[in-house]
Design an enzyme around this catalytic site. Structure first.
Site, PDB file in Angstrom:
ATOM      1  CG  HIS A 303      91.695  20.695  63.306  1.00 63.75           C
ATOM      2  ND1 HIS A 303      92.606  21.450  62.611  1.00 63.75           N
ATOM      3  CD2 HIS A 303      90.896  20.131  62.363  1.00 63.75           C
ATOM      4  CE1 HIS A 303      92.354  21.348  61.308  1.00 63.75           C
ATOM      5  NE2 HIS A 303      91.319  20.551  61.138  1.00 63.75           N
ATOM      6  CD  GLU A 304      88.459  17.262  62.912  1.00 68.85           C
ATOM      7  OE1 GLU A 304      87.502  17.676  62.232  1.00 68.85           O
ATOM      8  OE2 GLU A 304      89.587  17.024  62.419  1.00 68.85           O
ATOM      9  CG  HIS A 307      86.536  21.542  60.724  1.00 72.60           C
ATOM     10  ND1 HIS A 307      86.638  22.330  59.607  1.00 72.60           N
ATOM     11  CD2 HIS A 307      87.700  20.836  60.792  1.00 72.60           C
ATOM     12  CE1 HIS A 307      87.824  22.106  59.023  1.00 72.60           C
ATOM     13  NE2 HIS A 307      88.484  21.216  59.723  1.00 72.60           N
ATOM     14  CD  GLU A 333      91.842  22.542  57.784  1.00 72.66           C
ATOM     15  OE1 GLU A 333      90.730  21.974  57.730  1.00 72.66           O
ATOM     16  OE2 GLU A 333      92.800  22.092  58.431  1.00 72.66           O
TER      17      GLU A 333
HETATM   18 ZN    ZN Z   1      90.375  20.374  59.256  1.00 73.49          ZN
END
Ligand code: ZN
Length: 539
Positions: A303-304, A307, A333
């Site tokens: 997830h990160e 980003h 996101e």
């Molecule tokens: Zn996030």
């Protein structure tokens, strides 16, 4: 203590996974920046101050000793106040009012036709930042920054001790400041819109409500069918003991495969995983590791990482200007959720990566085949914690927060009533109620930071993520075969070219239309979930 591990797993990856340079064959950047130099040199200085403040925040979350909290809050407040003063200075104002029509926020036509498209976008977005900042008094900005830093530290302790009452006075203060901020910023229908617009330009309660209503109308019945299905998924394998250093090693390996550049990034540990960036050459992600929760470190890394790829993919030549910044939190996101869910929870991804994971955790995963593992990481179960929620129930967590924070900002609810309201809505949406506030109203950091209006961007991110991924599947031949062969760079490049490198050149809506031919809509996301879980749970 340094928290990085040095695994040798990178040797198992396809060879093109290690280097990526952002696309540079675009637009007459030099011309744009030369024409606007009096403005962009000032914006660059402001960005450097903001970067220093972000570094202090990163340190606060990773390595700062607990005793440093109050001094740190003061340091960050001074820098944020300074950045604000420079942005609303007479010099910036006189440049912008010469080049931008204050009534429309658009660049004024020049006699010599000097503005190209990047210049027009840069001026539009710089005006947006300036005019918003100009509405806030400098002493208010400093006060808000200081109170939020302190509130966040008290929140962390209150959560640890499960004491909502400890956090309550700080929450009252922060909420009062945010309501005051909405008054300064101005709004048409709701003060909540003024706060939401900061995170997701163009979004309002009126645009979001129909999206949430459509989601609710199909997600709640889908969840019911899943929980009543005769198929019961056993995900206990995720809770065997897994050595934490090896978990981190695998997370790092996946980040490298995704194209996250460790020459321009770091991976550290923090209580709440996050990504921060000071420049495209210094983008940092964090994760957390639990010995008995394999999915936590794994999916927070992916997830990160999503980003982080966005921030590393911003065009460094525009650094300091709006064109060197991400366009909105919803789009940000979408990048993390695309990697986490569309890729990281897919069969294709694990066809390549599961044998590697099995090799690392030979003892625990010896008798578990690909399909059992795929089912376990996609098991649907109403749960208390948003960040650990499955794809189906995740948006129900967001709906609850969206409703509560509107009521707080519009003054229909007070912070004192929060635990009761939280639990009542949890029962209504997810059918479960937390026994402790630490797992309920105290679980998220956002309100302590004053980030009211942030939560809906998570749901927008989910919708955008599937919309983008479906488009990538159309445009990249055999995308899922590439992923199944561990070749993730093809997707990383596509996202870089379509989304990352543009910064704030387009509004979020314009960007979505350029990439997918449509504004954000719930249908692709709902169809994706219904297909995925219909098959998994034999609905
Ligand atoms: Zn996030």
């Amino acid at each position: 203590m340094r928290l990085e591990t040095r695994g040798n797993g990178a040797a198992l990856l396809p060879s093109d996974a290690v280097c990526y340079t952002p696309e540079t064959e675009r637009t007459p950047v030099v011309h744009t920046l030369t024409t606007l130099a009096p403005l962009t040199t000032r914006l660059l200085e402001i960005q450097r101050i903001n970067g220093a403040a972000s570094l202090l925040s990163w340190d606060q979350e990773t390595y700062m000793p607990a005793g440093g909290g109050e001094a740190r809050a003061e340091q960050i407040a001074v820098l944020q106040g300074l950045a604000h003063q420079k942005l609303v200075s007479a010099e910036v104002e006189s440049l912008l009012t010469k080049w931008v029509n204050p009534a429309t926020g658009q660049a004024l036509d020049q006699p010599d036709g000097a503005w190209d498209e990047p210049a027009r976008s840069l001026l539009r977005e710089a005006w947006r930042d300036f005019s918003r900042a100009k509405k806030l008094p400098s002493d208010f900005v400093i006060r808000l920054s200081r109170e939020c830093s302190l509130a966040q530290q008290v929140w962390a302790e209150a959560k640890e001790q499960n004491k909502f009452g400890m956090f309550l006075p700080h929450l009252r203060t922060v909420l009062a400041l945010k309501r005051e901020e909405a008054q300064y910023l101005g709004y048409k229908d709701s003060p909540y819109d003024a706060l939401l617009d900061v995170y997701e330009p163009g979004s309002t309660i009126a645009t979001l409500r129909p999206l949430f209503a459509q989601l609710k109308a199909r997600l709640v019945p889908l969840l019911k069918k899943v929980t009543q299905s005769s198929v019961k998924i056993d995900d206990s394998l995720l809770r065997y003991p897994y050595d934490t250093a090896r978990q981190l090693e695998f997370g790092r390996l996946v980040l490298i495969a995704m194209g996250y550049d460790f020459e321009r990034g770091r991976l550290d540990l923090s209580a709440h995983p996050f990504t921060t960036s000071f420049h495209p050459t210094d983008v940092r992600v964090t994760t957390r590791i639990y010995e008995h929760e394999l999915q936590s470190c794994l999916f927070s890394c992916i997830h990160e990482g999503g980003h982080g790829l966005y921030d590393q993919g911003l065009d460094p030549r525009y650094f300091g200007t709006p064109l060197g910044e991400s366009v909105s939190l919803g789009i940000h996101e979408s990048q993390s959720r695309l990697w986490e869910n569309c890729v990281g929870r897919s069969r294709a991804f694990w066809r390549f990566f599961y044998p590697i994971l099995q090799q690392i955790f030979h003892h625990q995963l010896r008798g578990v085949d690909n399909e059992q593992f795929y089912a376990a990481i996609n098991c649907v179960r109403p749960s208390l914690i948003r960040v650990e929620a499955d794809e189906l129930t995740y948006n129900l967590h967001i709906m609850l927060r969206f409703e509560i924070e509107q009521d707080l900002i519009e003054g229909r609810t007070t912070p004192d009533d929060l635990p009761g309201i939280w639990n009542q809505k949890m029962r209504e949406y997810l059918g479960i109620v937390p026994e402790r506030d630490a797992e309920g109203v105290l679980q998220d950091v956002h309100w302590s930071l004053g980030s009211f209006g942030y939560f809906p961007t998570y749901t927008l991110g989910n919708l955008y993520s599937v919309q983008f991924y479906e488009q990538a599947k159309i445009e990249i031949p055999h995308l899922e075969d590439e992923i199944a062969a561990g070749q993730l760079m093809v997707l990383r490049r596509w996202l870089g070219q379509k989304i990352h490198c543009w910064g704030r050149m387009f509004t979020p809506d314009h960007l979505a239309q350029r990439v997918t031919g449509s504004s954000v809509k719930p249908e692709p996301f709902l169809a994706y979930l219904e297909k995925k879980y219909g098959e998994l749970y034999k609905l």
